[in-house]
Every structure is written in structure tokens, then in C-alpha cells.
Design a protein around this motif. Structure first.
Motif, PDB file in Angstrom:
ATOM      1  N   LYS A  23      39.077  41.051 -47.474  1.00 44.46           N
ATOM      2  CA  LYS A  23      39.897  39.956 -46.973  1.00 44.46           C
ATOM      3  C   LYS A  23      39.243  39.265 -45.778  1.00 44.46           C
ATOM      4  O   LYS A  23      39.278  38.054 -45.656  1.00 44.46           O
ATOM      5  N   LEU A  24      38.684  40.023 -44.878  1.00 45.62           N
ATOM      6  CA  LEU A  24      38.123  39.450 -43.666  1.00 45.62           C
ATOM      7  C   LEU A  24      36.981  40.328 -43.183  1.00 45.62           C
ATOM      8  O   LEU A  24      37.071  41.555 -43.237  1.00 45.62           O
ATOM      9  N   GLY A  25      35.918  39.717 -42.724  1.00 48.51           N
ATOM     10  CA  GLY A  25      34.760  40.471 -42.269  1.00 48.51           C
ATOM     11  C   GLY A  25      34.614  40.420 -40.761  1.00 48.51           C
ATOM     12  O   GLY A  25      35.467  39.914 -40.032  1.00 48.51           O
ATOM     13  N   ILE A  26      33.501  40.964 -40.293  1.00 46.05           N
ATOM     14  CA  ILE A  26      33.159  40.923 -38.885  1.00 46.05           C
ATOM     15  C   ILE A  26      31.872  40.121 -38.741  1.00 46.05           C
ATOM     16  O   ILE A  26      31.062  40.062 -39.670  1.00 46.05           O
ATOM     17  N   GLY A  27      31.677  39.481 -37.606  1.00 47.25           N
ATOM     18  CA  GLY A  27      30.532  38.597 -37.463  1.00 47.25           C
ATOM     19  C   GLY A  27      29.850  38.723 -36.117  1.00 47.25           C
ATOM     20  O   GLY A  27      30.439  39.188 -35.130  1.00 47.25           O
ATOM     21  N   ILE A  28      28.587  38.287 -36.091  1.00 47.90           N
ATOM     22  CA  ILE A  28      27.804  38.315 -34.862  1.00 47.90           C
ATOM     23  C   ILE A  28      26.884  37.107 -34.853  1.00 47.90           C
ATOM     24  O   ILE A  28      26.398  36.666 -35.896  1.00 47.90           O
ATOM     25  N   GLY A  29      26.648  36.532 -33.672  1.00 51.62           N
ATOM     26  CA  GLY A  29      25.803  35.346 -33.562  1.00 51.62           C
ATOM     27  C   GLY A  29      25.187  35.243 -32.183  1.00 51.62           C
ATOM     28  O   GLY A  29      25.273  36.152 -31.353  1.00 51.62           O
ATOM     29  N   GLY A  30      24.553  34.109 -31.935  1.00 55.35           N
ATOM     30  CA  GLY A  30      23.896  33.896 -30.648  1.00 55.35           C
ATOM     31  C   GLY A  30      22.519  34.508 -30.628  1.00 55.35           C
ATOM     32  O   GLY A  30      21.722  34.350 -31.560  1.00 55.35           O
ATOM     33  N   GLY A  31      22.226  35.249 -29.568  1.00 54.90           N
ATOM     34  CA  GLY A  31      20.896  35.817 -29.380  1.00 54.90           C
ATOM     35  C   GLY A  31      20.682  37.093 -30.157  1.00 54.90           C
ATOM     36  O   GLY A  31      20.317  38.129 -29.602  1.00 54.90           O
ATOM     37  N   LEU A  89      41.082  37.829 -33.187  1.00 59.44           N
ATOM     38  CA  LEU A  89      42.231  37.018 -33.564  1.00 59.44           C
ATOM     39  C   LEU A  89      43.468  37.892 -33.747  1.00 59.44           C
ATOM     40  O   LEU A  89      43.368  39.060 -34.126  1.00 59.44           O
ATOM     41  N   SER A  90      44.616  37.278 -33.515  1.00 55.02           N
ATOM     42  CA  SER A  90      45.874  37.960 -33.798  1.00 55.02           C
ATOM     43  C   SER A  90      46.105  37.979 -35.305  1.00 55.02           C
ATOM     44  O   SER A  90      45.420  37.295 -36.071  1.00 55.02           O
ATOM     45  N   LEU A  91      47.079  38.751 -35.765  1.00 52.19           N
ATOM     46  CA  LEU A  91      47.359  38.836 -37.194  1.00 52.19           C
ATOM     47  C   LEU A  91      47.760  37.486 -37.772  1.00 52.19           C
ATOM     48  O   LEU A  91      47.429  37.173 -38.920  1.00 52.19           O
ATOM     49  N   SER A  92      48.419  36.676 -36.969  1.00 55.50           N
ATOM     50  CA  SER A  92      48.835  35.348 -37.449  1.00 55.50           C
ATOM     51  C   SER A  92      47.690  34.358 -37.432  1.00 55.50           C
ATOM     52  O   SER A  92      47.758  33.301 -38.074  1.00 55.50           O
ATOM     53  N   GLY A  93      46.627  34.670 -36.697  1.00 52.23           N
ATOM     54  CA  GLY A  93      45.501  33.763 -36.593  1.00 52.23           C
ATOM     55  C   GLY A  93      45.736  32.610 -35.638  1.00 52.23           C
ATOM     56  O   GLY A  93      44.873  31.745 -35.485  1.00 52.23           O
ATOM     57  N   ILE A  96      33.501  49.526 -28.463  1.00 49.48           N
ATOM     58  CA  ILE A  96      34.727  48.860 -28.915  1.00 49.48           C
ATOM     59  C   ILE A  96      34.877  49.094 -30.413  1.00 49.48           C
ATOM     60  O   ILE A  96      33.975  48.767 -31.200  1.00 49.48           O
ATOM     61  N   ALA A  97      36.001  49.668 -30.813  1.00 54.65           N
ATOM     62  CA  ALA A  97      36.298  49.833 -32.238  1.00 54.65           C
ATOM     63  C   ALA A  97      36.692  48.481 -32.817  1.00 54.65           C
ATOM     64  O   ALA A  97      37.555  47.792 -32.267  1.00 54.65           O
ATOM     65  N   LEU A  98      36.064  48.109 -33.896  1.00 57.06           N
ATOM     66  CA  LEU A  98      36.273  46.773 -34.447  1.00 57.06           C
ATOM     67  C   LEU A  98      37.448  46.722 -35.411  1.00 57.06           C
ATOM     68  O   LEU A  98      37.848  47.741 -36.000  1.00 57.06           O
ATOM     69  N   ARG A  99      37.958  45.502 -35.566  1.00 56.57           N
ATOM     70  CA  ARG A  99      38.985  45.206 -36.551  1.00 56.57           C
ATOM     71  C   ARG A  99      38.502  44.030 -37.396  1.00 56.57           C
ATOM     72  O   ARG A  99      37.622  43.277 -36.971  1.00 56.57           O
ATOM     73  N   PRO A 100      39.087  43.849 -38.570  1.00 47.24           N
ATOM     74  CA  PRO A 100      38.680  42.704 -39.393  1.00 47.24           C
ATOM     75  C   PRO A 100      38.840  41.390 -38.634  1.00 47.24           C
ATOM     76  O   PRO A 100      39.856  41.165 -37.963  1.00 47.24           O
ATOM     77  N   GLY A 101      37.842  40.540 -38.729  1.00 49.27           N
ATOM     78  CA  GLY A 101      37.888  39.237 -38.065  1.00 49.27           C
ATOM     79  C   GLY A 101      37.256  39.209 -36.695  1.00 49.27           C
ATOM     80  O   GLY A 101      37.109  38.136 -36.107  1.00 49.27           O
ATOM     81  N   ASP A 102      36.850  40.355 -36.150  1.00 51.93           N
ATOM     82  CA  ASP A 102      36.239  40.377 -34.813  1.00 51.93           C
ATOM     83  C   ASP A 102      34.887  39.673 -34.831  1.00 51.93           C
ATOM     84  O   ASP A 102      34.152  39.719 -35.824  1.00 51.93           O
ATOM     85  N   ARG A 103      34.564  39.025 -33.696  1.00 48.55           N
ATOM     86  CA  ARG A 103      33.313  38.287 -33.573  1.00 48.55           C
ATOM     87  C   ARG A 103      32.673  38.581 -32.210  1.00 48.55           C
ATOM     88  O   ARG A 103      33.360  38.725 -31.198  1.00 48.55           O
ATOM     89  N   LEU A 104      31.334  38.664 -32.243  1.00 51.41           N
ATOM     90  CA  LEU A 104      30.564  38.838 -31.005  1.00 51.41           C
ATOM     91  C   LEU A 104      29.493  37.760 -30.952  1.00 51.41           C
ATOM     92  O   LEU A 104      28.752  37.564 -31.922  1.00 51.41           O
ATOM     93  N   VAL A 105      29.414  37.069 -29.813  1.00 47.74           N
ATOM     94  CA  VAL A 105      28.367  36.078 -29.583  1.00 47.74           C
ATOM     95  C   VAL A 105      27.565  36.525 -28.363  1.00 47.74           C
ATOM     96  O   VAL A 105      28.123  36.658 -27.268  1.00 47.74           O
TER      97      VAL A 105
END
Length: 562
Positions: free
Chosen positions: A242-250, A289-293, A314-323
């Protein structure tokens, strides 16, 4: 003699009987082997063979990870004064028959365990020798794969194959098929299939998770284990995520990844293959993000400290992002080209925005003795020489936005075409380098070009003169002098429209707007020769205007009479 002959006959008969018995046994064994080979061949034909390609090892076999099984061929060596070597094959029952030692049960045993066990057993029989056991030929196994792959079902692979190899095999179309539709289907499956939520179910119902993203990022084989007989591999689809985790930036590998329970921020950084060289690894922005987005939590984190264990993970949840913050890279191969009458003409490195014109000329060794400093030019590239043709087309289209008339538009387009080849920078080299005017010491930019022509001591006169060509330059003389030196005006010369073309910029000027300098050009145009129809049309227009004016005057006169 009779007894002795009888004994000999009995010995010969016994020997003959043993030979016949041995041949018979061997024939039976050979027949059994042939039957076994035919059975194996028939069984293999029931299993889909996607490719005849053998997959090479990605690393040496790890004895602690490899489980032995029926069909593995092992070399047993006893190193002593009289070395002994045996080639042993694990039986279909999962046992190893060791001469002079006995039967060893190897079911569900690792190669490492078997090495130690055999060394202990054989060592008790041969206490003075060193015992080694080595895998020399891995077995073939049958495994099953289901889920989001091109070819589900049973496949025969090497026991050294890992999960990713089986998935690649199942997503390889038959080599004898060349079909675009099949190729597209395989490509779609390769993109849509999961890489992190793969599961291997063993014969004992144990479930082993497979995470190919972590395996590629860390190289740890526990995320991509060896396959075993009877394994069932399930590859789900990413659509189930349903939702993944992401990373960007450097980060080296930016993007989104499937989420699995237990993922942490350090895992996410590892999946991104670490930081780039220009990354500020001590600064990152974590977003949840919150559950409602409709709401989000944003906090600053120190990724480097988390990896070092100095800050809590930090334990991750679906939708978490790190830049991860990137330092802006301003360094570049900034250069300026200097051509013409300088001592060392070539390209010179400059800074992005601080190198002055005088510094560049100084780096080139200064002007040569024949330099025409007044005619020197500085040209700036409107577009990078390394740019694409699309940029040039776009610039031309943008420059075409005008409401000019036809004549002005043609002139404007000509100037624009010249400008795209290089824009002149307004700078007076004579004022800077001769008169010492520092206001002319402009800042250079990347790909600037400085051209310093040589002194020619001539003025070129062409057009409607009797002897067009170079004439010797004499300071202070006006254009009439050079026209006279070129033989004077020709019969069709339009002497009232003489133009001076500056040698450095090729700008056209009237004689009253400039003085003649070394390297300038003088152009004398030709009288225009119009046909009779042109003159007739002109006089007709004049007559029409005169007639119109006379008519209006007569009308006004009549209206004003009392």
C-alpha cells in the motif's frame, strides 16, 4: 597326483565361478544405473527448463550456510604417510558411506557440521592422519516458485543457487521464443514483482524471508539464502504494498522502497547505499504522515550519529521519508579561451565569479608586440558549448517573439543569429591596458573568449572604387584619403552613402560617427538602377497625391465662398 589334480580343478572352477558372478553383478549394476539415468531423464523432462545457461558463483561456498543433500559429491582425504583419497556421493536416503568407518546421516546438516563430524569419525580410525572433507560437485535440486513471476512451477537448479537466481530464471523466457508480447510481459513482471517481501517455505514448514534490496545494499547472504530441495518460493506483487518508504537528497540511490515490518532509519540509509560525497550526513529531514494524510510530522535528524549508534534509531512506518541535506557543489571546470596576439594563447582556468580580465591576460603572458589592443574583443557564450541543439532552437524561438515589421525583423534575426554565436561584452581594452581605467576590468565567466588581433597597418577599401584592396593605414586620415588611395570612386559609386565597418566588431557606421582605425573596412555602395516601370509607378503615385491635394483645396475653397 590324482588328489593334486582334483584340487587344481576345484580351484580353477571356483575362480571361474567368481569371475562369472562378478560379471553378472556388474551387469546388473550397470543395468540398474542405466535404469536410474533413464528415470532421472524422464523426470527432468517433466520440469520446465527455461534456459540452459549455468549461473556462475557470486562468492565461494560458505560451509556454515550450505546444507548438504542427496547427490552432493565430496572428496575425503586422509593425509598421512600413505595418503588416502575417496570420492563420496551422498545417497538418496541422505547418508554418506565412508569406507572402513560406516554410514553417516547427513540430513539437514550443514557442510561445516559435516566436515567436523567426518573428521572426528575418520580421525578415530586414522589417528595419525589429518582428515579433510571438501565439496567438489554440488547436486541438482527441484524447487517451486509461485507468485508474480513469468513462469511459475517447478524448476531444476543447482544447490548453490540463491533466491534471486531462481527469480531471474523464472523471469527468463524460453531462448527459442522471440516474441515482443512475451518480452513486454516479462519486463512488466520484473518491474511489478516485489523485491523485499519474498518468502521461502521449507519442507519443515519453516518460513524464511528474502529481502533482495538489503542483500544488494549489505551483501549479507541471510537476506538471500541458498535454496534447498522442496523449497517453495513465493514472490508477491508490489501492488500489494500500500505504501513504501523513501529516501532522497545526498544519498547514492534515491527512491522509494517496499516497507517491511522492522525497518529502521539505518536500514533505509543502507538501502540507499550510503551518502554522496557532497552530502552533509549530520543533517537530515525526517517526515511522517498521519493516517489521514492531512497532517505530517517533520523533525531534524542526524543520520551519521544514528548510524554510529550515538543517537537512537527510528523505527519506520509506511510512508516515512528521509531527505539528507546536500552541500551545493559550485566547483567546476571554469575556463576562458585567449586567442591571437598574446604570448601564450590557450585556455586558462578561472574561478566561477572572481577572475578579472587583467588576471587572464597576465596569465597569458601579456600582449605580444604586434597586438592591436584597440581591436581586442571579449565574447561571452549565450549558451554553453556543451549544450544541446534543443537549447539553441528554444532560444531562437524565444527571440522570435516580436511585433517588428518585415525589414526590422530580418535585421533582428540576423543580429540574433550572430548573438547566439557569442555576445560581445562592452569593454575597452585600450582604456584598461593603456590608459589604466580599472572600470573596464570586467569579471570573466565560464567559456568567455578573448580575441586579440594583430596590427595589420592597413585599411581595406572595397565596393565602387577603381582599385579595391588593402591600403596603408595612416593615423588621423579620414575615409576620403583611403578612397583616393584605392583609385577613387568608380562611375556608379554612391559616394553619399559610404560606410565604415569597424574591424573589431564589424559594426557599420557613418563616417561622421567614427574615425578610421587600423584594420577597419570602408564600403562604397553602387548606385541603384531602377527599371522604367519603377519610375513610372513612383510618378503615378506623386501625381495621385497632387491630384488629391488639389481636389481637397478646390472643395475647401468652394465651401468657404459666401
Amino acid at each position: 597326483m590324482t588328489v593334486r589334480r582334483a584340487c587344481k580343478l576345484q580351484f580353477y572352477f571356483s575362480s571361474f565361478f567368481l569371475v562369472v558372478l562378478s560379471v553378472s553383478v556388474r551387469a546388473q549394476e550397470q543395468g540398474s544405473i542405466q535404469d536410474l539415468l533413464r528415470m532421472q531423464s524422464a523426470r527432468r523432462q517433466e520440469i520446465p527448463q527455461l534456459s540452459a545457461k549455468t549461473f556462475p558463483l557470486d562468492a565461494p561456498v560458505d560451509p556454515a550456510e550450505y546444507y548438504v543433500g542427496p547427490g552432493d559429491v565430496l572428496a575425503l582425504n586422509i593425509w598421512s604417510s600413505s595418503p588416502v583419497q575417496h570420492q563420496l556421493t551422498i545417497t538418496p536416503e541422505g547418508t554418506l558411506l565412508i569406507p572402513n568407518v560406516g554410514v553417516v546421516d547427513v540430513r539437514d546438516k550443514t557442510l561445516e557440521f559435516l566436515k567436523k563430524d567426518v573428521a572426528r569419525r575418520v580421525g578415530s580410525r586414522y589417528p595419525t592422519g589429518e582428515v579433510t572433507l571438501t565439496l567438489i560437485s554440488p547436486r541438482r535440486i527441484i524447487v517451486q516458485i509461485t507468485g508474480d513471476v513469468y513462469n511459475e512451477g517447478k524448476h531444476e537448479v543447482s544447490s548453490l543457487e540463491r533466491a534471486d537466481g531462481l527469480i531471474a530464471l523464472a523471469n527468463t523466457p524460453p531462448s527459442n521464443l522471440v516474441d515482443r508480447q512475451i518480452y513486454n510481459s516479462v519486463q512488466e513482471i520484473r518491474v511489478s514483482s516485489s523485491l523485499r517481501n519474498i518468502v521461502i517455505q521449507r519442507k519443515d514448514a519453516m518460513r524464511v524471508p528474502v529481502d533482495l534490496i538489503r542483500y544488494k545494499a549489505t551483501g549479507r547472504t541471510k537476506y538471500n539464502p541458498y535454496l534447498r530441495e522442496g523449497d517453495q518460493v513465493f514472490v508477491p506483487s508490489k501492488r500489494e504494498m500500500k505504501l513504501g518508504i523513501g529516501i532522497g537528497g545526498g544519498i547514492r540511490l534515491q527512491g522509494s522502497f517496499e516497507f517491511i515490518e522492522g525497518d529502521s532509519l539505518s536500514d533505509l540509509i543502507a538501502m540507499g547505499f550510503g551518502f554522496r560525497l557532497n552530502a552533509d550526513s549530520t543533517q537530515g529531514t525526517f517526515t511522517r504522515l498521519s493516517l489521514s494524510g492531512e497532517a505530517k510530522e517533520v523533525r531534524n535528524v542526524n543520520p551519521a550519529a544514528i548510524l554510529a549508534g550515538n543517537e537512537q534509531n527510528i523505527a519506520l512506518r509506511p510512508g516515512d521519508r528521509l531527505v539528507v541535506i546536500e552541500r551545493r557543489e559550485e566547483r567546476g571546470a571554469y575556463i576562458v579561451a585567449i586567442e591571437g596576439a598574446v604570448k601564450y594563447p590557450r585556455q586558462y582556468p578561472i574561478t566561477s565569479s572572481t577572475t578579472r580580465l587583467s588576471e587572464a591576460i597576465g596569465a597569458a603572458g601579456g600582449f605580444s608586440e604586434k597586438a592591436n589592443i584597440k581591436a581586442a574583443t571579449l565574447t561571452r557564450a549565450r549558451l554553453s558549448p556543451q549544450g544541446s541543439s534543443e537549447e539553441i532552437v528554444q532560444e531562437r524561438l524565444l527571440s522570435a517573439r516580436s511585433s517588428l515589421g518585415v525589414q526590422d525583423s530580418n535585421y533582428y534575426f540576423t543580429e540574433t543569429a550572430l548573438r547566439l554565436q557569442g555576445e560581445l561584452v562592452s569593454v575597452d581594452f585600450h582604456k584598461l591596458f593603456v590608459l589604466g581605467d580599472s572600470t573596464q576590468d570586467v569579471t570573466l565567466r565560464n567559456f568567455d573568449k578573448i580575441v586579440v588581433p594583430q596590427i595589420t597597418k592597413t585599411v581595406y577599401v572595397f565596393g565602387q572604387v577603381l582599385s579595391p584592396g588593402h591600403t596603408e593605414y595612416v593615423e588621423g586620415r579620414d575615409y576620403r584619403y583611403y578612397v583616393q588611395e584605392a583609385g577613387g570612386y568608380a562611375s556608379e559609386a554612391r559616394d553619399g552613402d559610404v560606410k565604415i565597418i569597424k574591424g573589431s566588431t564589424r559594426v557599420w557606421l557613418d563616417p561622421s560617427e567614427t574615425k578610421i582605425e587600423d584594420g577597419d573596412y570602408i564600403w562604397i555602395p553602387k548606385e541603384r538602377d531602377y527599371p522604367f516601370a519603377y519610375h513610372l509607378n513612383t510618378w503615378a503615385q506623386i501625381a495621385g497625391i497632387i491630384g488629391t491635394v488639389a481636389t481637397v483645396a478646390l472643395l475647401v475653397n468652394n465651401l468657404t465662398k459666401p
